[in-house]
Design a protein around this motif. Structure first.
Motif, PDB file in Angstrom:
ATOM      1  N   GLY A  59       0.908  -1.290   0.273  1.00 42.10           N
ATOM      2  CA  GLY A  59       0.010  -0.092  -0.101  1.00 42.10           C
ATOM      3  C   GLY A  59       0.867   1.334   0.268  1.00 42.10           C
ATOM      4  N   GLY A  60      -0.168   2.340   0.295  1.00 44.18           N
ATOM      5  CA  GLY A  60       0.840   3.668   0.447  1.00 44.18           C
ATOM      6  C   GLY A  60       1.806   3.555   1.545  1.00 44.18           C
ATOM      7  N   ARG A  61       1.142   2.963   2.614  1.00 44.83           N
ATOM      8  CA  ARG A  61       1.982   2.885   3.954  1.00 44.83           C
ATOM      9  C   ARG A  61       3.370   2.338   3.487  1.00 44.83           C
ATOM     10  NH1 ARG A  61      -1.235  -0.342   7.249  1.00 44.83           N
ATOM     11  NH2 ARG A  61      -1.141  -1.846   5.532  1.00 44.83           N
ATOM     12  N   GLU A  62       3.214   1.317   2.869  1.00 46.28           N
ATOM     13  CA  GLU A  62       4.555   0.543   2.390  1.00 46.28           C
ATOM     14  C   GLU A  62       5.333   1.330   1.507  1.00 46.28           C
ATOM     15  OE1 GLU A  62       2.322  -1.737   4.620  1.00 46.28           O
ATOM     16  OE2 GLU A  62       1.494  -1.044   2.435  1.00 46.28           O
ATOM     17  N   HIS A  63       4.816   2.102   0.575  1.00 42.88           N
ATOM     18  CA  HIS A  63       5.828   3.188  -0.048  1.00 42.88           C
ATOM     19  C   HIS A  63       6.236   4.081   0.677  1.00 42.88           C
ATOM     20  CE1 HIS A  63       6.191   6.047  -3.776  1.00 42.88           C
ATOM     21  NE2 HIS A  63       7.399   5.608  -3.328  1.00 42.88           N
ATOM     22  N   ALA A  64       5.525   4.763   1.567  1.00 40.88           N
ATOM     23  CA  ALA A  64       6.214   5.717   2.880  1.00 40.88           C
ATOM     24  C   ALA A  64       7.122   5.186   3.456  1.00 40.88           C
ATOM     25  CB  ALA A  64       5.252   6.194   3.493  1.00 40.88           C
ATOM     26  N   LEU A  65       7.026   3.921   4.052  1.00 36.95           N
ATOM     27  CA  LEU A  65       8.170   3.438   4.758  1.00 36.95           C
ATOM     28  C   LEU A  65       9.315   3.085   3.918  1.00 36.95           C
ATOM     29  CD1 LEU A  65       5.913   0.474   6.566  1.00 36.95           C
ATOM     30  CD2 LEU A  65       7.532   2.174   7.667  1.00 36.95           C
ATOM     31  N   ALA A  66       9.201   2.693   2.628  1.00 35.77           N
ATOM     32  CA  ALA A  66      10.276   2.341   1.701  1.00 35.77           C
ATOM     33  C   ALA A  66      11.103   3.612   1.563  1.00 35.77           C
ATOM     34  CB  ALA A  66       9.970   1.710   0.428  1.00 35.77           C
ATOM     35  N   TRP A  67      10.304   4.787   1.255  1.00 37.06           N
ATOM     36  CA  TRP A  67      11.014   6.044   1.054  1.00 37.06           C
ATOM     37  C   TRP A  67      11.788   6.483   2.189  1.00 37.06           C
ATOM     38  CZ3 TRP A  67       9.720  10.443   3.825  1.00 37.06           C
ATOM     39  CH2 TRP A  67      10.170  11.659   3.570  1.00 37.06           C
ATOM     40  N   LYS A  68      11.238   6.148   3.503  1.00 42.76           N
ATOM     41  CA  LYS A  68      11.735   6.741   4.636  1.00 42.76           C
ATOM     42  C   LYS A  68      13.096   5.819   5.103  1.00 42.76           C
ATOM     43  CE  LYS A  68      12.315   9.049   8.349  1.00 42.76           C
ATOM     44  NZ  LYS A  68      13.105  10.489   8.268  1.00 42.76           N
ATOM     45  N   LEU A  69      12.586   4.318   4.861  1.00 38.56           N
ATOM     46  CA  LEU A  69      14.200   3.659   5.151  1.00 38.56           C
ATOM     47  C   LEU A  69      15.152   3.675   4.215  1.00 38.56           C
ATOM     48  CD1 LEU A  69      11.799   0.629   6.043  1.00 38.56           C
ATOM     49  CD2 LEU A  69      13.357   1.589   7.658  1.00 38.56           C
ATOM     50  N   ALA A  70      14.910   3.997   2.902  1.00 42.05           N
ATOM     51  CA  ALA A  70      15.900   4.260   1.862  1.00 42.05           C
ATOM     52  C   ALA A  70      16.609   5.352   2.269  1.00 42.05           C
ATOM     53  CB  ALA A  70      15.325   4.386   0.514  1.00 42.05           C
ATOM     54  N   LYS A  71      16.130   6.294   3.149  1.00 44.46           N
ATOM     55  CA  LYS A  71      17.133   7.494   3.353  1.00 44.46           C
ATOM     56  C   LYS A  71      18.301   7.207   4.321  1.00 44.46           C
ATOM     57  CE  LYS A  71      13.574  11.024   2.240  1.00 44.46           C
ATOM     58  NZ  LYS A  71      14.290  11.717   1.170  1.00 44.46           N
ATOM     59  N   SER A  72      18.145   6.179   4.968  1.00 44.82           N
ATOM     60  CA  SER A  72      19.135   5.751   6.016  1.00 44.82           C
ATOM     61  C   SER A  72      20.308   5.339   5.292  1.00 44.82           C
ATOM     62  CB  SER A  72      18.721   4.557   6.874  1.00 44.82           C
ATOM     63  OG  SER A  72      19.786   4.137   7.558  1.00 44.82           O
ATOM     64  N   PRO A  73      21.527   5.947   5.745  1.00 47.28           N
ATOM     65  CA  PRO A  73      22.773   5.385   5.174  1.00 47.28           C
ATOM     66  C   PRO A  73      23.318   3.941   5.431  1.00 47.28           C
ATOM     67  CG  PRO A  73      23.278   6.994   6.764  1.00 47.28           C
ATOM     68  CD  PRO A  73      21.658   7.129   6.828  1.00 47.28           C
ATOM     69  N   LYS A  74      22.426   3.330   6.456  1.00 44.58           N
ATOM     70  CA  LYS A  74      22.832   2.105   6.844  1.00 44.58           C
ATOM     71  C   LYS A  74      22.120   1.132   5.788  1.00 44.58           C
ATOM     72  CE  LYS A  74      22.979   2.239  11.813  1.00 44.58           C
ATOM     73  NZ  LYS A  74      22.472   1.898  12.962  1.00 44.58           N
ATOM     74  N   VAL A  75      21.282   1.681   4.870  1.00 46.81           N
ATOM     75  CA  VAL A  75      20.344   0.841   3.921  1.00 46.81           C
ATOM     76  C   VAL A  75      20.870   0.656   2.599  1.00 46.81           C
ATOM     77  CG1 VAL A  75      18.213   0.218   2.827  1.00 46.81           C
ATOM     78  CG2 VAL A  75      18.361   1.011   5.279  1.00 46.81           C
ATOM     79  N   GLU A  76      21.339  -0.492   2.397  1.00 41.31           N
ATOM     80  CA  GLU A  76      21.764  -0.865   0.860  1.00 41.31           C
ATOM     81  C   GLU A  76      20.521  -1.226  -0.074  1.00 41.31           C
ATOM     82  OE1 GLU A  76      24.260  -4.269  -1.310  1.00 41.31           O
ATOM     83  OE2 GLU A  76      25.024  -4.016   0.771  1.00 41.31           O
ATOM     84  N   LYS A  77      19.881  -2.118   0.234  1.00 43.19           N
ATOM     85  CA  LYS A  77      18.833  -2.661  -0.530  1.00 43.19           C
ATOM     86  C   LYS A  77      17.627  -2.991   0.378  1.00 43.19           C
ATOM     87  CE  LYS A  77      17.849  -5.012  -4.401  1.00 43.19           C
ATOM     88  NZ  LYS A  77      17.786  -4.479  -5.719  1.00 43.19           N
ATOM     89  N   ILE A  78      16.350  -2.698  -0.284  1.00 40.29           N
ATOM     90  CA  ILE A  78      15.270  -2.891   0.273  1.00 40.29           C
ATOM     91  C   ILE A  78      14.326  -3.747  -0.688  1.00 40.29           C
ATOM     92  CG2 ILE A  78      12.908  -2.281   1.361  1.00 40.29           C
ATOM     93  CD1 ILE A  78      14.307   0.522   1.722  1.00 40.29           C
ATOM     94  N   PHE A  79      13.885  -5.234  -0.378  1.00 40.27           N
ATOM     95  CA  PHE A  79      13.011  -5.813  -1.163  1.00 40.27           C
ATOM     96  C   PHE A  79      11.582  -5.571  -0.623  1.00 40.27           C
ATOM     97  CE2 PHE A  79      16.931  -7.995  -1.428  1.00 40.27           C
ATOM     98  CZ  PHE A  79      17.210  -8.516  -2.798  1.00 40.27           C
ATOM     99  N   VAL A  80      10.602  -5.287  -1.443  1.00 38.15           N
ATOM    100  CA  VAL A  80       9.481  -5.119  -1.247  1.00 38.15           C
ATOM    101  C   VAL A  80       8.492  -6.119  -1.625  1.00 38.15           C
ATOM    102  CG1 VAL A  80       7.662  -3.275  -0.795  1.00 38.15           C
ATOM    103  CG2 VAL A  80       9.866  -2.668  -1.236  1.00 38.15           C
ATOM    104  N   ALA A  81       7.588  -6.793  -0.724  1.00 37.95           N
ATOM    105  CA  ALA A  81       6.964  -8.085  -1.103  1.00 37.95           C
ATOM    106  C   ALA A  81       5.376  -7.881  -0.743  1.00 37.95           C
ATOM    107  CB  ALA A  81       7.394  -9.283  -0.336  1.00 37.95           C
ATOM    108  N   PRO A  82       4.567  -7.817  -1.752  1.00 37.25           N
ATOM    109  CA  PRO A  82       4.746  -7.754  -3.205  1.00 37.25           C
ATOM    110  C   PRO A  82       5.029  -6.235  -3.798  1.00 37.25           C
ATOM    111  CG  PRO A  82       2.537  -7.741  -2.890  1.00 37.25           C
ATOM    112  CD  PRO A  82       3.061  -7.694  -1.448  1.00 37.25           C
ATOM    113  N   GLY A  83       4.815  -5.159  -2.843  1.00 37.38           N
ATOM    114  CA  GLY A  83       5.030  -3.995  -3.377  1.00 37.38           C
ATOM    115  C   GLY A  83       4.082  -3.308  -4.298  1.00 37.38           C
TER     116      GLY A  83
END
Length: 416
Positions: free
Chosen positions: A9-33
């Motif tokens: 959902g939109g919640r998951e897009h917002a979570l992915a967007w926010k998590l991707a801003k972390s310098p610690k994160v290299e890759k996010i797999f979203v199931a099913p996205g």
């Protein structure tokens, strides 16, 4: 770090967007996205929803943390199953997830631990429920016991409305079993507020408050939806209200979580009603709200991954979550006809300059073209130093987002 984010959902897009801003994160797999996560920085959609297959994927890809977006897998015990395989996962175990999974369970929990809530009765027999409607006062509120995607609540002004709700939930079974047991509760008059929070089972840290706009039409008219827009922070949640909430709802909930020995390292969302008699708890959710997440995370200055890691290691008492001091509004653009019938498959065009302020929900990427794929298609964000600026920004940004038959409320943030 490699993350696995579950949901679409939109919640998951917002979570992915926010998590991707972390310098610690290299890759996010979203199931099913969805179409938003398909084009988000550091993200890749995977077409997997089965819990066992998700476990196998997490092992194969050596996923560091799995984050669960929606409520359904939580109530099915996904956290327990991942933990049994030695996999790190953020969300409550199945026993704690029942705070959302069953209305009767959550009301009994509230009663046991003195959490301030409306008076209620529970029925698993339609005949008894209909008999009760003869003597209860109106308006009254009827809720299905199980999960109904935010649509299993009816505010009934008259006995006729209530009879119709009971019959459709219990006899017509419109929610496929979720309404075989129902809760009939006292109607509380006031203003609703949403407070998303994070807990490690020992500490709860509330996020900034939000105000959802549930009905489809301007002025809060028409049928309920999953949410047509959000204002954060909620202007009705004053310091006094926040203290009332902490004392009579949040702290007592935490005592209950500890006493019941829930393994709860995740999100706990408090749906509140602010009345003249004080603040009452309407319901718990055990995940981020949608579309509250889109506004709340936009204002979060802290690294969300670090906050999640603190919860998983039971160190929330040692951190402080930092917030932007602005006002944020998100306006949902829906397919015309929602929450009834609507047409999918229209092309979505988003101007590059507002791309960072659009969170996609009912949208898919097909041959590199974004297309509508649901009722609530996307949220458009607006921010400002005050409510007027935030509203102006949001409705200005909407002009740079187009798809055929788009519908949205024109009064998000007008809260009187």
């Amino acid at each position: 770090m490699k993350l696995l984010l579950i949901g679409s959902g939109g919640r998951e897009h917002a979570l992915a967007w926010k998590l991707a801003k972390s310098p610690k994160v290299e890759k996010i797999f979203v199931a099913p996205g969805n179409g938003g996560t398909a084009i988000e920085d550091k993200c890749e959609n995977i077409n997997v929803t089965d819990i066992e297959e998700l476990i196998n994927f997490a092992k194969k890809e050596i996923i560091d943390i799995t984050i669960v977006g929606p409520e359904e897998p939580l109530t099915k015990g996904i956290v327990n199953k991942f933990q049994q395989e030695g996999l790190k996962i953020f969300g409550p175990a199945q026993n704690g997830a029942m705070l959302e999974g069953s209305k009767s369970f959550s009301k009994a929990f509230m009663k046991k631990y003195g959490v301030k809530t409306a008076e209620y009765e529970i029925f698993n027999n339609a005949e008894e429920a209909l008999k009760y409607l003869e003597k209860c006062s109106y308006p009254t509120v009827i809720k299905v016991d199980g999960l109904a995607a935010g649509k299993g609540v009816a505010i009934c002004e008259t006995k006729e409305d209530a009879v119709k709700a009971v019959n459709s939930y219990m006899l017509d079974d419109i929610f496929n079993g979720a309404g075989q047991k129902i809760v009939i509760e006292e109607f509380l008059e006031g203003v609703e507020a949403s407070i998303l929070s994070i807990t490690d089972g020992k500490t709860i840290i509330p996020f900034i408050s939000a105000k959802d706009h549930k009905q489809i039409f301007d002025g809060g008219k028409g049928p309920n939806t999953g949410g047509m827009g959000v204002l954060a922070p909620n202007p009705y949640v004053t310091e006094e209200i926040l203290e009332d909430f902490k004392e009579n709802i949040m702290n007592k909930t935490l005592i209950g979580i500890r006493e019941e020995a829930f393994d709860f390292k995740g999100i706990i969302f408090f749906g509140l009603m602010i009345t003249k008699k004080g603040t009452y708890l309407l319901e718990y959710n055990v995940r981020m709200g949608d579309p509250e997440t889109q506004s709340v995370l936009y204002l979060m200055e802290s690294d969300l991954l670090e906050v999640i890691q603190a919860a998983l290691s039971e160190e929330l008492a040692n951190i402080e979550i930092k917030w932007n001091n602005e006002v944020c509004i998100n306006v949902v653009l829906a397919s015309n006809g929602y929450p009834g019938k609507f047409t999918k498959g229209y092309e979505i065009q988003i101007d590059e300059k507002v791309k960072d302020k659009v969170f996609l929900a009912g949208a898919k990427l097909e041959d590199n073209i974004l297309k509508t794929n649901g009722g609530r298609v996307l949220s458009v964000i607006g921010t400002g130093k005050n409510l007027e600026e935030a509203r102006e920004d949001a409705y200005s940004n909407i002009k740079d987002v187009t798809f055929k038959n788009a519908y949205y409320r024109k009064d998000i943030g007008i809260y009187e």
